[in-house]
Design a protein around this motif. Structure first.
Motif, PDB file in Angstrom:
ATOM      1  N   TYR A  79       0.809  -1.217   0.000  1.00 16.27           N
ATOM      2  CA  TYR A  79       0.000   0.000   0.000  1.00 16.27           C
ATOM      3  C   TYR A  79       0.842   1.266   0.000  1.00 16.27           C
ATOM      4  O   TYR A  79       0.427   2.289  -0.551  1.00 16.27           O
ATOM      5  CB  TYR A  79      -0.964   0.007   1.192  1.00 16.27           C
ATOM      6  CG  TYR A  79      -2.196  -0.839   0.956  1.00 16.27           C
ATOM      7  CD1 TYR A  79      -3.077  -0.550  -0.087  1.00 16.27           C
ATOM      8  CD2 TYR A  79      -2.481  -1.930   1.767  1.00 16.27           C
ATOM      9  CE1 TYR A  79      -4.198  -1.324  -0.312  1.00 16.27           C
ATOM     10  CE2 TYR A  79      -3.607  -2.714   1.558  1.00 16.27           C
ATOM     11  CZ  TYR A  79      -4.462  -2.403   0.512  1.00 16.27           C
ATOM     12  OH  TYR A  79      -5.574  -3.185   0.283  1.00 16.27           O
ATOM     13  N   ALA A  80       2.013   1.207   0.597  1.00 24.17           N
ATOM     14  CA  ALA A  80       2.880   2.390   0.588  1.00 24.17           C
ATOM     15  C   ALA A  80       3.254   2.764  -0.839  1.00 24.17           C
ATOM     16  O   ALA A  80       3.233   3.950  -1.218  1.00 24.17           O
ATOM     17  CB  ALA A  80       4.139   2.121   1.412  1.00 24.17           C
ATOM     18  N   ALA A  81       3.577   1.774  -1.665  1.00 28.24           N
ATOM     19  CA  ALA A  81       3.916   2.033  -3.063  1.00 28.24           C
ATOM     20  C   ALA A  81       2.692   2.505  -3.842  1.00 28.24           C
ATOM     21  O   ALA A  81       2.789   3.383  -4.706  1.00 28.24           O
ATOM     22  CB  ALA A  81       4.498   0.769  -3.701  1.00 28.24           C
ATOM     23  N   LEU A  82       1.534   1.935  -3.528  1.00 24.28           N
ATOM     24  CA  LEU A  82       0.295   2.348  -4.197  1.00 24.28           C
ATOM     25  C   LEU A  82      -0.033   3.800  -3.879  1.00 24.28           C
ATOM     26  O   LEU A  82      -0.378   4.592  -4.767  1.00 24.28           O
ATOM     27  CB  LEU A  82      -0.859   1.442  -3.745  1.00 24.28           C
ATOM     28  CG  LEU A  82      -2.203   1.665  -4.427  1.00 24.28           C
ATOM     29  CD1 LEU A  82      -2.162   1.174  -5.873  1.00 24.28           C
ATOM     30  CD2 LEU A  82      -3.323   0.946  -3.665  1.00 24.28           C
ATOM     31  N   ILE A  83       0.093   4.173  -2.615  1.00 22.77           N
ATOM     32  CA  ILE A  83      -0.184   5.552  -2.188  1.00 22.77           C
ATOM     33  C   ILE A  83       0.764   6.523  -2.871  1.00 22.77           C
ATOM     34  O   ILE A  83       0.352   7.589  -3.342  1.00 22.77           O
ATOM     35  CB  ILE A  83      -0.084   5.658  -0.649  1.00 22.77           C
ATOM     36  CG1 ILE A  83      -1.241   4.900   0.011  1.00 22.77           C
ATOM     37  CG2 ILE A  83      -0.071   7.116  -0.208  1.00 22.77           C
ATOM     38  CD1 ILE A  83      -1.070   4.695   1.507  1.00 22.77           C
ATOM     39  N   ASP A  84       2.032   6.159  -2.944  1.00 16.99           N
ATOM     40  CA  ASP A  84       3.015   7.025  -3.585  1.00 16.99           C
ATOM     41  C   ASP A  84       2.678   7.239  -5.062  1.00 16.99           C
ATOM     42  O   ASP A  84       2.768   8.366  -5.561  1.00 16.99           O
ATOM     43  CB  ASP A  84       4.411   6.412  -3.449  1.00 16.99           C
ATOM     44  CG  ASP A  84       5.493   7.319  -4.012  1.00 16.99           C
ATOM     45  OD1 ASP A  84       5.779   8.355  -3.386  1.00 16.99           O
ATOM     46  OD2 ASP A  84       6.047   6.994  -5.081  1.00 16.99           O
ATOM     47  N   ALA A  85       2.282   6.183  -5.732  1.00 14.81           N
ATOM     48  CA  ALA A  85       1.929   6.294  -7.151  1.00 14.81           C
ATOM     49  C   ALA A  85       0.703   7.173  -7.355  1.00 14.81           C
ATOM     50  O   ALA A  85       0.644   7.982  -8.289  1.00 14.81           O
ATOM     51  CB  ALA A  85       1.688   4.907  -7.735  1.00 14.81           C
ATOM     52  N   HIS A  86      -0.283   7.045  -6.470  1.00 14.94           N
ATOM     53  CA  HIS A  86      -1.505   7.841  -6.602  1.00 14.94           C
ATOM     54  C   HIS A  86      -1.239   9.306  -6.282  1.00 14.94           C
ATOM     55  O   HIS A  86      -1.708  10.214  -6.983  1.00 14.94           O
ATOM     56  CB  HIS A  86      -2.582   7.284  -5.675  1.00 14.94           C
ATOM     57  CG  HIS A  86      -3.957   7.376  -6.220  1.00 14.94           C
ATOM     58  ND1 HIS A  86      -5.080   6.939  -5.553  1.00 14.94           N
ATOM     59  CD2 HIS A  86      -4.420   7.883  -7.399  1.00 14.94           C
ATOM     60  CE1 HIS A  86      -6.145   7.147  -6.286  1.00 14.94           C
ATOM     61  NE2 HIS A  86      -5.778   7.732  -7.398  1.00 14.94           N
ATOM     62  N   ALA A  87      -0.490   9.543  -5.214  1.00 11.92           N
ATOM     63  CA  ALA A  87      -0.199  10.919  -4.802  1.00 11.92           C
ATOM     64  C   ALA A  87       0.602  11.665  -5.860  1.00 11.92           C
ATOM     65  O   ALA A  87       0.450  12.882  -6.026  1.00 11.92           O
ATOM     66  CB  ALA A  87       0.548  10.924  -3.474  1.00 11.92           C
ATOM     67  N   ASN A  88       1.438  10.929  -6.591  1.00 11.32           N
ATOM     68  CA  ASN A  88       2.279  11.552  -7.612  1.00 11.32           C
ATOM     69  C   ASN A  88       1.713  11.419  -9.021  1.00 11.32           C
ATOM     70  O   ASN A  88       2.431  11.640 -10.002  1.00 11.32           O
ATOM     71  CB  ASN A  88       3.686  10.959  -7.543  1.00 11.32           C
ATOM     72  CG  ASN A  88       4.441  11.406  -6.307  1.00 11.32           C
ATOM     73  OD1 ASN A  88       4.776  12.578  -6.163  1.00 11.32           O
ATOM     74  ND2 ASN A  88       4.691  10.485  -5.386  1.00 11.32           N
ATOM     75  N   ALA A  89       0.422  11.069  -9.100  1.00 10.78           N
ATOM     76  CA  ALA A  89      -0.319  11.048 -10.367  1.00 10.78           C
ATOM     77  C   ALA A  89       0.240  10.059 -11.392  1.00 10.78           C
ATOM     78  O   ALA A  89       0.064  10.243 -12.590  1.00 10.78           O
ATOM     79  CB  ALA A  89      -0.390  12.455 -10.975  1.00 10.78           C
ATOM     80  N   ARG A  90       0.886   9.000 -10.906  1.00 13.09           N
ATOM     81  CA  ARG A  90       1.323   7.955 -11.841  1.00 13.09           C
ATOM     82  C   ARG A  90       0.191   6.976 -12.132  1.00 13.09           C
ATOM     83  O   ARG A  90       0.259   6.197 -13.073  1.00 13.09           O
ATOM     84  CB  ARG A  90       2.538   7.207 -11.282  1.00 13.09           C
ATOM     85  CG  ARG A  90       3.784   8.085 -11.144  1.00 13.09           C
ATOM     86  CD  ARG A  90       5.030   7.250 -10.958  1.00 13.09           C
ATOM     87  NE  ARG A  90       4.972   6.416  -9.774  1.00 13.09           N
ATOM     88  CZ  ARG A  90       5.312   6.825  -8.543  1.00 13.09           C
ATOM     89  NH1 ARG A  90       5.733   8.077  -8.343  1.00 13.09           N
ATOM     90  NH2 ARG A  90       5.248   6.004  -7.517  1.00 13.09           N
ATOM     91  N   ILE A  91      -0.855   7.004 -11.296  1.00 14.88           N
ATOM     92  CA  ILE A  91      -2.079   6.252 -11.544  1.00 14.88           C
ATOM     93  C   ILE A  91      -3.261   7.178 -11.286  1.00 14.88           C
ATOM     94  O   ILE A  91      -3.157   8.157 -10.535  1.00 14.88           O
ATOM     95  CB  ILE A  91      -2.182   4.990 -10.646  1.00 14.88           C
ATOM     96  CG1 ILE A  91      -2.106   5.382  -9.162  1.00 14.88           C
ATOM     97  CG2 ILE A  91      -1.120   3.965 -11.009  1.00 14.88           C
ATOM     98  CD1 ILE A  91      -2.312   4.213  -8.211  1.00 14.88           C
TER      99      ILE A  91
END
Length: 307
Positions: free
Chosen positions: A74-86
């Motif tokens: 989830y940490a990696a998922l959150i980082d991707a979402h926060a940085n607009a990669r997903i």
């Protein structure tokens, strides 16, 4: 051509912000590829069961190219979402609250429910034979509490009671920490504790369902329903949502919501691939539905909270 230009200039003069050039690009063009983030099941690596069917279903719903991005946690998922990669992510309740705390840039669309209508859990404080009359009397009694990583039996009651300004902490002397939820239940059953923190499932409006949870487990162990009473109950911790970035085009949000809320009835095989734990379908949710999840995350991440 000159006449057209003059007409456009006149309209701009009158209406200010009116644009007479080419139409704005479609939101699909702006995004390019719509990326959906998901955390892999333990031991599954980067594989997602039914990936081709899931991808095609979302592609049909949005009318654009879709790609699934598998995160290691989830940490990696959150980082991707926060940085607009997903653009879209499937969260647990506390992971969503953590992502929201980090960037404030996401919003929930839908969340699953169980076949009996359960939409989440509530923490409960159960006593046996009326030994604990109310919250004010806790300090004079032995209260069994499951381990710190138990959401329903530890994190949720600590956050819920703190939100109600009831003085309690993980190291409160009246709390007897059990090695597991089953051990806490046994302490209440055997009379080693006067009360215990547990959980029940509940509907979206908070109505408790006694078919699952601590009370049901105690009854299965042989404790008569009349032997224990509910002293306190927390707010509802909803099941984790499917969330999108807040800046996603409203039409994309609408299409996703329609697709997801109808998925169980129209293509149950796709629903089962997307949601394997809760079989009742998706309901629309709003940020306010995750107030308890936010309270848990605030408590865990605050300087004086549980670490």
């Amino acid at each position: 051509m000159n006449a057209a230009r003059k007409a456009c200039a006149a309209l701009v003069a009158v209406h200010g912000a009116l644009w007479c050039g080419p139409a704005r690009a479609d939101w699909r063009d702006d995004i390019g590829t719509f990326r959906i983030g998901i955390v892999a099941e333990p031991g599954a690596g980067n594989t997602v069961p039914g990936l081709a069917l899931l991808t095609q279903s979302f592609t049909n719903a949005l009318g654009m190219k879709v790609e699934f991005v598998v995160a290691r946690d989830y940490a990696a998922l959150i980082d991707a979402h926060a940085n607009a990669r997903i653009e879209y992510a499937i969260y647990s309740a506390t992971a969503y609250a953590t992502a929201l705390q980090r960037c404030g840039c996401i919003e929930p669309l839908v969340a699953p429910v169980d076949s009996d209508g359960a939409a989440g859990i509530r923490s409960v404080l159960l006593t046996r034979d009326g030994k604990l009359p109310d919250l004010a009397a806790m300090e004079a009694h032995r209260i069994a509490m499951p381990p710190p990583d138990s959401v329903g039996g530890s994190l949720l009651p600590l956050a819920g009671l703190a939100a109600e300004h009831v003085k309690i902490a993980e190291d409160s002397p009246f709390l007897v920490h059990a090695d597991s939820s089953s051990a806490a239940e046994k302490m209440l059953f055997d009379g080693q504790a006067d009360a215990m923190f547990g959980w029940v499932t509940a509907t979206a409006d908070g109505q408790p369902l006694l078919s699952d949870g601590t009370q049901a487990r105690l009854e299965e162990a042989g404790l008569a329903p009349s032997a224990f009473q509910v002293v306190w109950m927390s707010g509802l911790l909803r099941y984790g949502p499917h969330a999108v970035r807040s800046d996603l085009d409203p039409e994309a949000k609408r299409r996703l919501t329609v697709f997801l809320t109808n998925l169980k009835s129209t293509t149950p095989d796709v629903y089962d691939l997307l949601e394997s734990k809760h079989s009742g379908g998706f309901l629309t949710v709003a940020p306010k539905d995750y107030a308890m999840a936010e309270a848990v995350v605030r408590m865990v991440t605050s300087d004086g909270g549980q670490q």
